[in-house]
Design an enzyme around this catalytic site. Sequence first.
Site, PDB file in Angstrom:
ATOM      1  N   CYS A   1     -14.014 -42.490   6.849  1.00  0.00           N
ATOM      2  CA  CYS A   1     -14.681 -41.377   6.942  1.00  0.00           C
ATOM      3  C   CYS A   1     -14.029 -40.262   6.045  1.00  0.00           C
ATOM      4  O   CYS A   1     -13.922 -40.183   4.946  1.00  0.00           O
ATOM      5  CB  CYS A   1     -15.112 -41.086   8.363  1.00  0.00           C
ATOM      6  SG  CYS A   1     -16.045 -39.561   8.889  1.00  0.00           S
ATOM      7  N   HIS A   2     -13.399 -39.186   7.146  1.00  0.00           N
ATOM      8  CA  HIS A   2     -12.535 -38.151   6.447  1.00  0.00           C
ATOM      9  C   HIS A   2     -10.958 -38.610   6.037  1.00  0.00           C
ATOM     10  O   HIS A   2     -10.221 -37.936   5.815  1.00  0.00           O
ATOM     11  CB  HIS A   2     -12.575 -36.767   7.166  1.00  0.00           C
ATOM     12  CG  HIS A   2     -13.928 -36.086   6.850  1.00  0.00           C
ATOM     13  ND1 HIS A   2     -15.073 -36.577   7.515  1.00  0.00           N
ATOM     14  CD2 HIS A   2     -14.138 -34.888   6.359  1.00  0.00           C
ATOM     15  CE1 HIS A   2     -16.279 -35.862   7.208  1.00  0.00           C
ATOM     16  NE2 HIS A   2     -15.568 -34.631   6.646  1.00  0.00           N
TER      17      HIS A   2
END
Length: 177
Positions: A101-102
């Site tokens: 994800c991030h």
Amino acid sequence: MRVLILVEKIYEDLELWYPKLRLEEAGHEAVLCGPEAGVEYPSKHGYPARSDVAAADVKASDYDALVVPGGYSPDHMRRSPAMVALVKAFDRERKPIAAICHGPWMLCSARVVQGRRVTSFSSIKDDLENAGARWEDAPVVVDGHIITSRTPKDLPVFTKALLDALAKAPARAAAAG
């Protein structure tokens, strides 16, 4: 094997707990590492995680792999020089680094994505490309010891890729002996 999982406030619940539980289920030790030891970090959805160790107190050589969960926690993690240094150290030692994800923001801050194939949550595509990575829209991308995925729906293939990398990696004890 021992796997270090980075934790900071506003982590994505599933992206920390799913890999942690799957690693433990497979017989590995999963250690939560925050900027400080013994601190409770809240998740995006309110479920807290208490760090076992502080980033400044651990060495990559004592672990076999690193997991970087997403959510908004990587934006806080990258403010910690010790946490960024850990990512660099795992990269230097060519140990598996799994970021979802991030989480790949940490790879940008550690400057370890130049020329590498990666994926992530779509909103940080530009950050990765600006750091020199070749971004792909795929459930999981494995480039050497770097494993990346996009979102919680990719957790099954992300965690399988991490477990596969651990199965192929020499254990610390075997490597040291």
